[in-house]
Design a protein around this motif. Structure first.
Motif, PDB file in Angstrom:
ATOM      1  N   ALA A   1       0.846  -1.197   0.000  1.00 42.13           N
ATOM      2  CA  ALA A   1       0.000   0.000   0.000  1.00 42.13           C
ATOM      3  C   ALA A   1       0.878   1.241   0.000  1.00 42.13           C
ATOM      4  O   ALA A   1       1.937   1.273   0.625  1.00 42.13           O
ATOM      5  N   SER A   2       0.406   2.282  -0.698  1.00 43.17           N
ATOM      6  CA  SER A   2       1.082   3.568  -0.690  1.00 43.17           C
ATOM      7  C   SER A   2       0.035   4.651  -0.507  1.00 43.17           C
ATOM      8  O   SER A   2      -0.987   4.617  -1.190  1.00 43.17           O
TER       9      SER A   2
ATOM     10  N   LEU B   1      -4.432   0.150   7.722  1.00 42.19           N
ATOM     11  CA  LEU B   1      -4.688   1.329   6.899  1.00 42.19           C
ATOM     12  C   LEU B   1      -5.564   2.306   7.664  1.00 42.19           C
ATOM     13  O   LEU B   1      -6.311   1.917   8.553  1.00 42.19           O
TER      14      LEU B   1
ATOM     15  N   TYR C   1      -5.433   5.196  -0.875  1.00 41.88           N
ATOM     16  CA  TYR C   1      -4.276   4.327  -1.095  1.00 41.88           C
ATOM     17  C   TYR C   1      -4.270   3.788  -2.511  1.00 41.88           C
ATOM     18  O   TYR C   1      -5.321   3.600  -3.115  1.00 41.88           O
TER      19      TYR C   1
ATOM     20  N   LYS D   1      -6.756   4.782  -6.941  1.00 43.81           N
ATOM     21  CA  LYS D   1      -6.857   5.077  -5.511  1.00 43.81           C
ATOM     22  C   LYS D   1      -8.142   4.507  -4.935  1.00 43.81           C
ATOM     23  O   LYS D   1      -9.192   4.550  -5.582  1.00 43.81           O
TER      24      LYS D   1
END
Length: 61
Positions: free
Chosen positions: A9-10, A28, A34, A55
């Motif tokens: 995840a970013s 999260l 993300y 996203k």
């Protein structure tokens, strides 16, 4: 190398590793958008990371 996939995840870099087609990434934050990338590992080695997903934003209830 153990076969499987790693999902990252970013922002934040949270990861999960699985050999299943379903993935649950914990840790999260609700309301944070993300993207995710995937790498696959088998006897030939580890693939480059996939193109990031669109996203998505987790939320409760």
């Amino acid at each position: 190398m153990k076969p499987g996939t790693v999902h990252t995840a970013s922002p934040g870099g949270k990861t999960t590793t699985t050999t299943d087609t379903r993935v649950k990434v914990t840790g999260l934050s609700n309301g944070t958008a993300y993207t995710f990338t995937v790498t696959a590992t088998n006897t030939a080695g580890t693939s480059p990371a996939s193109t990031p997903t669109a996203k998505t934003t987790p939320k409760t209830g």
